[in-house]
Design an enzyme around this catalytic site. Sequence first.
Site, short mmCIF file in Angstrom:
data_model
loop_
_atom_site.label_atom_id
_atom_site.label_comp_id
_atom_site.label_asym_id
_atom_site.label_seq_id
_atom_site.Cartn_x
_atom_site.Cartn_y
_atom_site.Cartn_z
N TYR A 58 45.02 49.27 23.99
CA TYR A 58 45.84 48.18 24.55
C TYR A 58 47.14 48.71 25.17
O TYR A 58 47.65 48.12 26.12
CB TYR A 58 46.08 47.08 23.51
CG TYR A 58 44.79 46.34 23.24
CD1 TYR A 58 44.33 45.36 24.12
CD2 TYR A 58 43.98 46.68 22.16
CE1 TYR A 58 43.11 44.73 23.92
CE2 TYR A 58 42.76 46.05 21.94
CZ TYR A 58 42.33 45.08 22.83
OH TYR A 58 41.11 44.47 22.64
N GLN A 91 41.52 32.31 30.41
CA GLN A 91 40.95 33.19 29.39
C GLN A 91 41.54 34.59 29.54
O GLN A 91 41.26 35.47 28.74
CB GLN A 91 39.43 33.27 29.57
CG GLN A 91 38.74 31.94 29.43
CD GLN A 91 37.27 32.03 29.86
OE1 GLN A 91 36.39 32.36 29.10
NE2 GLN A 91 37.03 31.74 31.13
N ASP A 94 46.03 39.00 31.04
CA ASP A 94 47.05 39.56 31.93
C ASP A 94 48.13 38.52 32.21
O ASP A 94 48.00 37.36 31.81
CB ASP A 94 46.42 40.06 33.25
CG ASP A 94 45.83 38.92 34.08
OD1 ASP A 94 46.59 38.00 34.46
OD2 ASP A 94 44.61 38.93 34.35
N HIS A 109 43.00 33.45 25.06
CA HIS A 109 42.63 34.67 24.33
C HIS A 109 43.81 35.61 24.12
O HIS A 109 43.63 36.80 23.90
CB HIS A 109 41.49 35.39 25.07
CG HIS A 109 40.24 34.57 25.13
ND1 HIS A 109 39.35 34.59 26.17
CD2 HIS A 109 39.75 33.66 24.24
CE1 HIS A 109 38.36 33.74 25.94
NE2 HIS A 109 38.59 33.16 24.78
N CYS A 120 53.21 37.12 9.08
CA CYS A 120 54.12 35.97 9.27
C CYS A 120 53.84 35.21 10.56
O CYS A 120 54.51 34.24 10.87
CB CYS A 120 55.57 36.42 9.21
SG CYS A 120 56.13 37.30 10.66
N ASN A 199 33.23 30.74 41.98
CA ASN A 199 32.81 32.01 41.40
C ASN A 199 32.33 32.89 42.53
O ASN A 199 32.04 32.40 43.63
CB ASN A 199 31.67 31.79 40.39
CG ASN A 199 32.18 31.68 38.96
OD1 ASN A 199 33.26 32.19 38.62
ND2 ASN A 199 31.42 31.02 38.11
N LEU A 200 32.23 34.18 42.26
CA LEU A 200 31.73 35.09 43.28
C LEU A 200 30.27 34.78 43.60
O LEU A 200 29.84 34.84 44.74
CB LEU A 200 31.88 36.53 42.75
CG LEU A 200 31.86 37.66 43.75
CD1 LEU A 200 32.84 37.41 44.89
CD2 LEU A 200 32.19 38.97 43.03
#
Length: 235
Positions: A58, A91, A94, A109, A120, A199-200
């Site tokens: 990450y 979703q 970035d 997400h 905590c 969508n593509l």
Amino acid sequence: MPDFKNGKIIVFSGAGISAESGIATFRDSDGLWAKHDPNTICNYRNWESNYELVHSFYNKRRKELESKLPNPAHKLIKRLEDEFGIINITQNIDNLFEKAGCKNVVHLHGELTSLRCIRCECIIEIGYKAYDFSPCPKCGAERLKPNVVFFYENAPKYAELYTIFNNICDDDIVLVIGTSGEVVNICYLLNKGYKILNNLEKCPSIDENIFDSVYYRNASVALPLIYEEIKRLKG
Ligand SMILES: [Zn+2]
């Protein structure tokens, strides 16, 4: 045809909107999961045993994100936000909507630019920096987790998603962009409202027949057309 003038605009997006900005996706055949085992870098049950590997993965994604720029699709969503107001659910982890100036983005997400303390529950903004393994600034817990929802982990923002979709009315417009429907089966949530899909290409988990308008092309090419369509609907 309902009058869409006073209805809401709900935007639901996935990896497809950020692909043109060079954000590597997880699920494509050449995506990140082809190179990294999701069971070691994205699994709530064992992330602590793979602690350094998880963070190094990450950290790299975060560093890559720094130079990425919003594309025309993000910018047109920002324009819709400015002109009509939108509810923006993504979703994506970035921050390209934020870089385009969007406010109040619901990140289902999680977000790459923060860490989360699982003791905590506080969120620690880290920007594009690598995590230096320092403890939680609030409770002192030694381990922090990327603020990204892993497999087998609770995703608290889903409650918000369901509330938003349960409250869609006939005079609302719902725009679905760049999602295969494999993680969130968006078609099950779509009932009322004027539905637009971009969508593509066709995806097996998305039933195009439930949409009023379908665009199979790059988001940056489709969004200017969708923007015009929404403007017409809004009168
Ligand atoms: Zn803490």
